[in-house]
Design a protein around this motif. Structure first.
Motif, short mmCIF file in Angstrom:
data_model
loop_
_atom_site.label_atom_id
_atom_site.label_comp_id
_atom_site.label_asym_id
_atom_site.label_seq_id
_atom_site.Cartn_x
_atom_site.Cartn_y
_atom_site.Cartn_z
N MET A 50 2.67 -5.12 -1.18
CA MET A 50 1.90 -4.02 -1.77
C MET A 50 0.79 -4.55 -2.68
N THR A 51 1.11 -5.53 -3.50
CA THR A 51 0.12 -6.11 -4.43
C THR A 51 -1.02 -6.76 -3.67
N ALA A 52 -0.69 -7.50 -2.60
CA ALA A 52 -1.72 -8.17 -1.80
C ALA A 52 -2.63 -7.15 -1.14
N MET A 53 -2.04 -6.10 -0.57
CA MET A 53 -2.85 -5.07 0.11
C MET A 53 -3.70 -4.29 -0.89
N ALA A 54 -3.16 -4.04 -2.09
CA ALA A 54 -3.94 -3.33 -3.12
C ALA A 54 -5.12 -4.17 -3.59
N THR A 55 -4.90 -5.48 -3.70
CA THR A 55 -5.99 -6.38 -4.10
C THR A 55 -7.09 -6.37 -3.05
N ILE A 56 -6.68 -6.44 -1.77
CA ILE A 56 -7.67 -6.40 -0.68
C ILE A 56 -8.41 -5.07 -0.69
N ALA A 57 -7.68 -3.97 -0.92
CA ALA A 57 -8.31 -2.65 -0.97
C ALA A 57 -9.32 -2.55 -2.10
N CYS A 58 -8.98 -3.15 -3.25
CA CYS A 58 -9.87 -3.12 -4.42
C CYS A 58 -11.21 -3.79 -4.09
N TYR A 59 -11.15 -5.00 -3.54
CA TYR A 59 -12.38 -5.73 -3.24
C TYR A 59 -13.10 -5.16 -2.02
N THR A 60 -12.36 -4.53 -1.12
CA THR A 60 -13.01 -3.84 0.00
C THR A 60 -13.85 -2.69 -0.51
N SER A 61 -13.29 -1.96 -1.49
CA SER A 61 -14.03 -0.85 -2.10
C SER A 61 -15.26 -1.33 -2.85
N PHE A 121 -6.17 4.64 -7.33
CA PHE A 121 -6.61 4.22 -8.66
C PHE A 121 -7.23 2.81 -8.62
N VAL A 122 -6.57 1.91 -7.90
CA VAL A 122 -7.06 0.53 -7.81
C VAL A 122 -8.42 0.49 -7.12
N MET A 123 -8.60 1.25 -6.04
CA MET A 123 -9.89 1.27 -5.33
C MET A 123 -10.97 1.91 -6.19
N GLY A 124 -10.58 2.94 -6.94
CA GLY A 124 -11.55 3.55 -7.87
C GLY A 124 -12.00 2.57 -8.93
N THR A 125 -11.05 1.73 -9.39
CA THR A 125 -11.39 0.69 -10.36
C THR A 125 -12.37 -0.31 -9.77
#
Length: 344
Positions: A50-61, A121-125
């Motif tokens: 989950m953490t890895a995918m959220a990190t990827i989602a953050c930088y993708t955004s 929230f992470v992608m919005g950040t």
């Protein structure tokens, strides 16, 4: 190799965001999971995925969705892809949690919904981070552009001013006047200021006043009693505010350039007043509206240059008025120096 300040800030922000993403499962994990004896280790396999995918989602955004869709005003495409990524990541997190734990199915659905909002929230950040970076980048470009333009405008002032000043030297030389030597001394004072002070971003107002006085003394040596020249300074405040170098001289130079010639009993009146509200420069000279002047290519540079510098340096903090009243041409410049302090 030294790391630039901007690069260091960027690295620290990346570390901050990554730390935030890593700590999200700890602070936002459902209370039941925290009480579960089998979940003493927060970072089990589902959490790591989950953490890895959220990190990827953050930088993708931040680095794909923002420039490709938001900057191009494709809002619906941006929202659609963002929600799809959030849903996909939440479902994967729910599936892995179901595989590696004995959590009942109803709690898995609650887990998926929770992870959906966490990823959102992470992608919005990430999007907010990229927006702030873009704003800072634009401000940096604008500041750099303004600095370059100011440098160019300053480079225009000195040669233009020297051109007109040297004309005074030529006039004295042709007359073989005894005033040529003191005039050259005054010219050296002017050049010293132009070489060693005008490159500074700001100078004390007293230095600018001394510079103006040297210029007026030089013109007085040239014209003598043929021109009535008045220069008064009202500076009751003990402080010595800062000002852009060579900002006041164009109005004074313009008065000498156009207020002397085929004019009966020429007069030049210069008044400088410094108060708490700011600085006020009044310049008045006689002019002959019927006189046809042969203008050189540099004519008008001084005032145009001054107006542009005022807009760049004192936006909404200055007023410049030029007017003709009878036989007189009047120039009024008011600067708001309220934010300036002594000791540039």
């Amino acid at each position: 190799m030294q790391i630039s300040r901007k690069r260091l800030v960027s690295i620290l922000l990346h570390v901050l965001f990554t730390t935030l993403i890593v700590m999200v499962p700890v602070f936002l994990m459902p209370l039941k999971e925290q009480k579960d004896p089998s979940s003493k280790n927060f970072y089990n396999i589902p959490t790591i995925i989950m953490t890895a995918m959220a990190t990827i989602a953050c930088y993708t955004s931040a680095y794909w969705l923002y420039p490709r869709f938001l900057l191009r005003k494709k809002l619906f495409s941006y929202l659609g892809i963002t929600l799809t990524i959030c849903a996909f990541t939440a479902v994967i997190s729910g599936v892995t949690t179901n595989l590696f734990s004995d959590i009942p199915t109803p709690f898995i659905w609650a887990h998926i919904v929770t992870k959906f909002f966490i990823v959102l929230f992470v992608m919005g950040t990430g999007t907010a981070y990229r927006f702030v970076m873009e704003v800072m980048k634009q401000e940096s470009k604008q500041k750099e552009s303004m600095t370059m333009e100011l440098s160019f405008l300053r480079s225009q002032v000195s040669p233009h001013f020297m051109f007109n000043t040297l004309n005074s030297m030529v006039a004295l030389a042709r007359k073989k006047s005894d005033k040529l030597e003191p005039a050259l001394i005054e010219l050296s004072n002017l050049m010293h200021y132009m070489l060693y002070e005008s490159d500074e971003e700001k100078v004390n107002l007293s230095k600018e006043i001394d510079y103006i006085q040297s210029y007026i003394d030089l013109q007085t040596l040239r014209f003598g009693h043929n021109v009535k020249i008045l220069f008064t300074v009202n500076k009751p405040l003990p402080s010595d505010p800062c000002i852009e170098p060579m900002l006041l001289i164009p109005l004074i130079e313009n008065a000498f350039k156009h207020g002397i010639g085929l004019i009966e009993e020429p007069e030049i009146d210069i008044r400088l007043c410094v108060e708490r509200e700011g600085l006020l420069l009044l310049v008045q000279n006689k002019y002959n509206d019927k006189t046809i002047e042969i203008r050189d290519k540099t004519s008008g540079i001084g005032l145009v240059n001054l107006e542009r510098r005022l807009k760049l340096l004192y936006p909404h903090k200055h007023s410049l008025y030029l007017s003709k009243n009878g036989a007189y041409f009047k120039a009024s410049l008011k600067l708001n120096l309220h934010d300036q302090v002594s000791g540039c």
